[in-house]
Design an enzyme around this catalytic site. Structure first.
Site, PDB file in Angstrom:
ATOM      1  N   LYS A  73     -98.055  91.205  12.103  1.00 42.56           N
ATOM      2  CA  LYS A  73     -97.919  92.452  11.667  1.00 42.56           C
ATOM      3  C   LYS A  73     -99.143  93.313  12.083  1.00 42.56           C
ATOM      4  O   LYS A  73     -98.992  94.491  12.581  1.00 42.56           O
ATOM      5  CB  LYS A  73     -97.994  92.351  10.301  1.00 42.56           C
ATOM      6  CG  LYS A  73     -97.888  93.677   9.530  1.00 42.56           C
ATOM      7  CD  LYS A  73     -99.092  93.839   8.676  1.00 42.56           C
ATOM      8  CE  LYS A  73    -100.321  93.587   9.147  1.00 42.56           C
ATOM      9  NZ  LYS A  73    -101.440  94.763   9.335  1.00 42.56           N
ATOM     10  N   GLN A 117     -99.615  90.101   0.788  1.00 35.53           N
ATOM     11  CA  GLN A 117     -98.821  88.851   1.266  1.00 35.53           C
ATOM     12  C   GLN A 117     -98.576  87.850   0.435  1.00 35.53           C
ATOM     13  O   GLN A 117     -99.695  87.406  -0.351  1.00 35.53           O
ATOM     14  CB  GLN A 117     -99.759  88.408   2.488  1.00 35.53           C
ATOM     15  CG  GLN A 117     -99.046  87.315   3.416  1.00 35.53           C
ATOM     16  CD  GLN A 117     -97.907  87.742   3.903  1.00 35.53           C
ATOM     17  OE1 GLN A 117     -97.753  88.645   4.695  1.00 35.53           O
ATOM     18  NE2 GLN A 117     -96.714  87.096   3.956  1.00 35.53           N
ATOM     19  N   ASP A 140     -93.350  97.133   0.854  1.00 32.88           N
ATOM     20  CA  ASP A 140     -92.437  95.956   0.923  1.00 32.88           C
ATOM     21  C   ASP A 140     -91.219  96.215  -0.169  1.00 32.88           C
ATOM     22  O   ASP A 140     -90.205  95.260  -0.124  1.00 32.88           O
ATOM     23  CB  ASP A 140     -93.355  94.890   0.210  1.00 32.88           C
ATOM     24  CG  ASP A 140     -93.650  93.851   0.947  1.00 32.88           C
ATOM     25  OD1 ASP A 140     -92.989  93.775   2.286  1.00 32.88           O
ATOM     26  OD2 ASP A 140     -94.499  92.962   0.938  1.00 32.88           O
TER      27      ASP A 140
END
Ligand code: NAP
Length: 316
Positions: A73, A117, A140
């Site tokens: 990422k 995460q 997200d």
């Protein structure tokens, strides 16, 4: 657990026949195109806003798959012309320490998107942490405000993997209106948002799960099948209506023929399903590469919105 799919199509289980080639949905190529469009938008943003768009990723602990994902990422964020901020906390960091990092990122004007995460260590409540993220930086799309926006048709952030699946479907099929769609799996990060997205496209949506009776018969009705189960090669060729479009979200590592080696397979039995389906995503090289590309797209949308600049997200 999310496993990144960084492997190239060269490794994918493709049948060489030209017939199957034409049925293939090449997520790797689509993701590359999307990243290119994001990079153009990022350059225009820097010119207009006088700063780079920024994505912050918070990693707690040393889960190997999460480390791979975060590294990948970070590299792709920088390659797209955005700023990448990484915050690493030890596995024994407290929930309060993590919440303090999230609060600091919420308040930081250089940060447009925040991604914590997952999975988090067991002593930290994921829902509490997700709820602490500013919904306008929740790239997200996991915050309950964004879940509600998706369910009610308001603009917001949509989880990256299902949004990537929708982009592939629309690219291949154009309008999805009136099609019968079966989503196998009802997780908050894939199955449920996928079903909402397909409903918003006017599909007739069935959500199947571990308690579904006669799954094969349910799947056989579908024009679109999205498999997000986590069971290697579960969906078989004789479950598929001829010509249906099959999106395989699954990433499962299984033993390879060669002793001591492993390989990636999806939730769909590619060898049999690719003979019946009209179009199919391979694993690897299908949905996997889309997830980070869509994360960058969501960050771009967040940056323009946070800076009060107009932006046509549909053009990406
Ligand atoms: P998850 O949270 O474990 O959910 C799995 C779903 O599958 C559940 O709803 C479960 O039903 C259902 N299920 C399990 N066994 C079933 C069966 N025999 N028949 C029908 N349904 C069954 O998994 P997830 O996070 O959604 O991920 C699913 C897969 O996608 C995994 O392989 C994961 O690695 C992959 N994934 C890939 C990406 C990517 O970037 N490509 C991103 C996310 C996930 P119940 O609800 O009844 O238990």
């Amino acid at each position: 657990m999310i496993v990144t799919d960084a492997t190239t199509l060269v490794d994918s289980p493709l049948n060489d026949s030209p017939l199957v080639e034409s049925r293939l949905i090449d997520g790797k190529a689509f993701a590359e195109g999307l990243r290119g469009r994001v990079a153009n938008a990022a350059a225009a943003f820097s010119d207009k806003a006088g700063r780079k768009a920024g994505l912050a990723v918070v990693l707690v602990g040393e889960d190997p798959a999460s480390q791979v994902y975060v590294r990948s990422k970070g590299k792709q964020t920088v390659a797209s012309g955005m700023a990448s901020f990484e915050h690493k906390l030890p596995a024994d960091a407290t929930e309060a320490e993590l919440l303090a990092v999230v609060e600091a990122l919420n308040a930081d004007p250089a940060v447009d998107g925040i991604l914590v995460q997952l999975p988090l260590p067991a002593h930290i409540d994921e829902q509490v942490v997700i709820a602490a993220i500013n919904p306008d930086k929740d790239v997200d799309g996991f915050h309950v405000v964004n879940v509600g926006r998706l369910a009610t048709g308001l603009p917001g952030f949509v989880p990256c993997t299902p949004l990537g699946c929708l982009m592939l479907l629309k690219d291949r099929l154009g309008s999805l209106s009136g099609l019968d769609a079966v989503v196998i799996g009802r997780s908050n990060i894939v199955g449920k948002p996928m079903a909402q997205l397909l409903l918003a496209e006017s599909c007739t949506v069935t959500v199947a799960h571990s308690r579904t009776k006669d799954l094969a018969e349910v799947v056989r009705r579908a024009d679109i099948v999205v498999a997000a189960v986590g069971r290697p090669e579960m969906v078989k060729g004789d479950w598929i209506k001829p010509g249906a479009t099959v999106i395989d979200v699954g990433i499962n590592r299984v033993p390879a023929a060669e002793e001591g080696k492993t390989r990636l397979v999806g939730d769909v039995d590619f060898a049999s399903v690719s003979q019946t389906a009209g179009a199919i995503t391979p694993v690897p090289g299908g949905v996997g590469p889309m997830t980070i590309a869509v994360l960058l797209r969501n960050t771009m949308v967040a940056a323009y919105r946070n800076a009060g600049l107009a932006f046509d997200a549909d053009a990406l």
